[in-house]
Design a protein around this motif. Structure first.
Motif, PDB file in Angstrom:
ATOM      1  N   LEU A 158      -5.267  84.993   2.695  1.00  0.00           N
ATOM      2  CA  LEU A 158      -4.032  84.346   3.157  1.00  0.00           C
ATOM      3  C   LEU A 158      -4.327  83.021   3.858  1.00  0.00           C
ATOM      4  CD1 LEU A 158      -2.040  87.454   4.467  1.00  0.00           C
ATOM      5  CD2 LEU A 158      -1.473  86.004   2.506  1.00  0.00           C
ATOM      6  N   ARG A 159      -5.379  83.020   4.704  1.00  0.00           N
ATOM      7  CA  ARG A 159      -5.751  81.780   5.410  1.00  0.00           C
ATOM      8  C   ARG A 159      -6.049  80.656   4.416  1.00  0.00           C
ATOM      9  NH1 ARG A 159      -7.216  82.114  10.874  1.00  0.00           N
ATOM     10  NH2 ARG A 159      -7.197  84.230  11.748  1.00  0.00           N
ATOM     11  N   MET A 160      -6.821  80.994   3.388  1.00  0.00           N
ATOM     12  CA  MET A 160      -7.182  79.967   2.402  1.00  0.00           C
ATOM     13  C   MET A 160      -5.974  79.576   1.555  1.00  0.00           C
ATOM     14  SD  MET A 160     -11.016  81.226   1.288  1.00  0.00           S
ATOM     15  CE  MET A 160     -11.376  79.695   0.466  1.00  0.00           C
ATOM     16  N   ALA A 161      -5.023  80.549   1.355  1.00  0.00           N
ATOM     17  CA  ALA A 161      -3.835  80.239   0.569  1.00  0.00           C
ATOM     18  C   ALA A 161      -2.933  79.227   1.271  1.00  0.00           C
ATOM     19  CB  ALA A 161      -3.055  81.525   0.277  1.00  0.00           C
ATOM     20  N   ILE A 162      -2.959  79.255   2.627  1.00  0.00           N
ATOM     21  CA  ILE A 162      -2.091  78.330   3.366  1.00  0.00           C
ATOM     22  C   ILE A 162      -2.851  77.093   3.833  1.00  0.00           C
ATOM     23  CG2 ILE A 162      -0.517  80.185   4.088  1.00  0.00           C
ATOM     24  CD1 ILE A 162      -1.870  80.190   6.807  1.00  0.00           C
ATOM     25  N   GLY A 163      -4.084  76.877   3.258  1.00  0.00           N
ATOM     26  CA  GLY A 163      -4.745  75.602   3.502  1.00  0.00           C
ATOM     27  C   GLY A 163      -6.110  75.654   4.165  1.00  0.00           C
TER      28      GLY A 163
END
Length: 362
Positions: free
Chosen positions: A300-305
């Motif tokens: 999720l962290r990587m999905a939001i940048g």
């Protein structure tokens, strides 16, 4: 669990580091004499030839003179001497003394006493700082003489030139002895030994039954022990009943003084490496489990940048926080341990900051 493992590894590694540092410093110590190329052999004059009720010093001197002559003639031998106690061999001797014509100073002082042969200082390369070494003429009937070391001159004569002063010893002959020389200090008991006041007396002027033969070999002899058989045969050719024991090089005696420090360092290093391995395994296991549990969160962290580097720094930061806490606990624990082992250290403080820093970084 990981914090406790880091603290334990820190504690043991600091102890191992200090012991290893101490061992390296001991190995570099200059004992004040030359050990290389020197063979020692302990002899024990016994039986009626040397004593029938009363000790016979003349016969012992004759035996030593003849033995010196025969051993010196052996191939591969350059110098021969003897002494009652040789450095690093564990033989000790001391006695009380008074300085003749000096004002009384209360308690009678003591110093180490060494009975040595004429070529003793030259064979061991002990420097003569003042006066002269013993000579072949320093025998019974000649004026009684003695030599002292620099520590004796500093401690008991206040730096005044000792040559010409006279000593009266509690053991080593009743007559006063004139000091004819001053020699350099040696570390007699071990490499970590403090230098002590010493007095030397020609063994010919006070023969006694304790003899250690000293033989220096020529440069072409690769190992002094090669001459052990020939030297034993030379002794037996003069006296077949003479016991000859502990025929070994002075280098091996030197190594023997390092055996206990080396064992201590090896044992603690082994334990500390096991603790370090457990720390690595434990830290890897905990962080691997943590990362596996948080795979969705990281996605999720990587999905939001978030970048991969941001996630790596987060994981490493959490791991290093455990390590930092373990080090914070391990440092005072290590200080406690090393204070208890202070007597085992040489040339390094129990709180040596360089050792603590290197282990903490590791």
């Amino acid at each position: 669990l990981v914090v406790s493992e880091v603290a334990l590894a820190m504690t043991l590694l600091v102890g191992a580091g200090l012991l290893t540092n101490s061992l390296l410093r001991l190995d570099r110590v200059q004992p004040g004499f030359e050990t290389r190329g020197t063979l020692t052999a302990q002899l024990f004059p016994t039986g009626s030839r040397y004593s029938t009720g009363d000790f016979k010093p003349d016969r012992l001197n004759q035996f030593l003179d003849l033995l010196t002559e025969r051993v010196r003639a052996l191939p591969g031998v350059s110098e021969v001497s003897h002494a009652q106690s040789v450095p690093l061999t564990g033989i000790e001797n001391n006695t009380r003394f008074t300085i003749v014509d000096a004002p009384p100073s209360g308690d009678q002082p003591q110093a180490q006493l060494r009975f040595v042969g004429a070529d003793y200082f030259g064979l061991l390369k002990i420097p003569v700082k003042q006066g002269r070494p013993f000579k072949a003429t320093d025998r019974p009937g000649a004026p009684n003489v003695a030599i002292v070391n620099e520590s004796f001159a500093r401690s008991h004569l206040g730096g005044v030139n000792p040559v010409g002063r006279r000593l009266k010893m509690g053991w080593g002959g009743d007559e006063p002895k004139e000091i004819v020389g001053v020699v350099g200090d040696v570390r007699h008991r071990s490499l970590g030994d403090e230098t002590r006041p010493e007095m030397y007396v020609p063994q010919a002027q006070f023969p006694n039954a304790g003899i250690t033969l000293l033989v220096r070999t020529t440069p072409d002899v690769d190992s002094p022990e090669r001459l052990a058989g020939a030297i034993t045969a030379a002794v037996r050719s003069i006296d077949p009943e003479m016991p000859v024991t502990m025929v070994r090089s002075l280098d091996s005696w030197r190594e023997a003084t390092l055996a206990t420090p080396r064992l201590n360092a090896a044992l603690l290093t082994g334990l500390s490496l096991v603790a370090l391995l457990l720390t690595l395994v434990g830290l890897y296991g905990v962080m691997s489990h943590s990362v596996a549990q948080r795979a969705r969160e990281m996605g999720l962290r990587m999905a939001i940048g978030a970048r991969a580097g941001d996630v790596e720094r987060m994981v490493l930061g959490e791991g290093m926080s455990l390590v930092a806490l373990g080090i914070a606990i391990g440092v005072p624990a290590a200080l406690t341990l090393t204070r208890l082992m202070k007597s085992l250290l040489y040339g390094v403080e129990a709180s040596d900051p360089a050792t603590y820093l290197i282990i903490a970084v590791l």
